[in-house]
Write an enzyme that holds these catalytic residues in place. Sequence first.
Site, PDB file in Angstrom:
ATOM      1  N   GLY A 100     -29.306 -98.499 -41.116  1.00 41.84           N
ATOM      2  CA  GLY A 100     -30.077 -97.590 -40.264  1.00 41.84           C
ATOM      3  C   GLY A 100     -29.357 -97.350 -38.961  1.00 41.84           C
ATOM      4  O   GLY A 100     -28.133 -97.443 -38.881  1.00 41.84           O
ATOM      5  N   CYS A 101     -30.092 -97.071 -37.910  1.00 41.26           N
ATOM      6  CA  CYS A 101     -29.518 -96.789 -36.594  1.00 41.26           C
ATOM      7  C   CYS A 101     -28.651 -97.951 -36.123  1.00 41.26           C
ATOM      8  O   CYS A 101     -29.093 -99.099 -36.103  1.00 41.26           O
ATOM      9  CB  CYS A 101     -30.647 -96.547 -35.599  1.00 41.26           C
ATOM     10  SG  CYS A 101     -30.077 -96.383 -33.902  1.00 41.26           S
ATOM     11  N   PHE A 102     -27.414 -97.654 -35.738  1.00 41.66           N
ATOM     12  CA  PHE A 102     -26.513 -98.749 -35.361  1.00 41.66           C
ATOM     13  C   PHE A 102     -26.856 -99.389 -34.023  1.00 41.66           C
ATOM     14  O   PHE A 102     -26.360-100.465 -33.705  1.00 41.66           O
ATOM     15  CB  PHE A 102     -25.037 -98.350 -35.412  1.00 41.66           C
ATOM     16  CG  PHE A 102     -24.640 -97.034 -34.799  1.00 41.66           C
ATOM     17  CD1 PHE A 102     -25.277 -96.496 -33.696  1.00 41.66           C
ATOM     18  CD2 PHE A 102     -23.570 -96.324 -35.344  1.00 41.66           C
ATOM     19  CE1 PHE A 102     -24.878 -95.289 -33.130  1.00 41.66           C
ATOM     20  CE2 PHE A 102     -23.156 -95.114 -34.782  1.00 41.66           C
ATOM     21  CZ  PHE A 102     -23.822 -94.600 -33.675  1.00 41.66           C
TER      22      PHE A 102
END
Length: 197
Positions: A30-32
């Site tokens: 997902g979002c880093f």
Amino acid sequence: MKQIAIITLTLLISMNSTGQDKAVATFGGGCFWCTEAFFTALEGVEKVVSGYSGGKAPNPTYKEVCTGLTGHAEVVQITYNPNQIGFEDLLEVFFATHNPTTLNRQGADVGTQYRSVVFYHTQEQKQITELVIKELEKEKIFNDPIVTEVSPFDQFYEAEDYHQDYFANNPRQPYCNVVINPKMEKFKKLFKEKLKK
């Protein structure tokens, strides 16, 4: 999360004994911004860099990756000391801190750039990842089947400077406050033995 069977852990540890003091792992969960914050806190992890991997477009920008057309996933590249933390430990954190059962989605973030993926650097990493997934499925840790992609590592493109150490540099930013902070609190309780002192 239930513990993986002792016999499996023994096998994982013996497979992961490289004798080297540096190794690299590349995960997309997902979002880093979230992913980077978790792995940075672990003992034995020397460096975590946010970036893009798994697509065909060379040197992609964040804006291009966000379209979902580059084929790249938001990933973190982790440099770690295998004598202090094993690849199987990193996988334990990886599977505990995102949802590996939702295809191309993490919460409100939707698209192939948010897919759950392990880009393995060695055959040992591939075997360990497949073994861990098999054990998680066998123990029914998740209600739905794991859809995590397991693919060979090819190329990593470092994300723009403002994405690096995002949580550390922007703790009061709304996304960090609402999304990352609650996850970090849970993470710290769950993995307190593995955190940097």
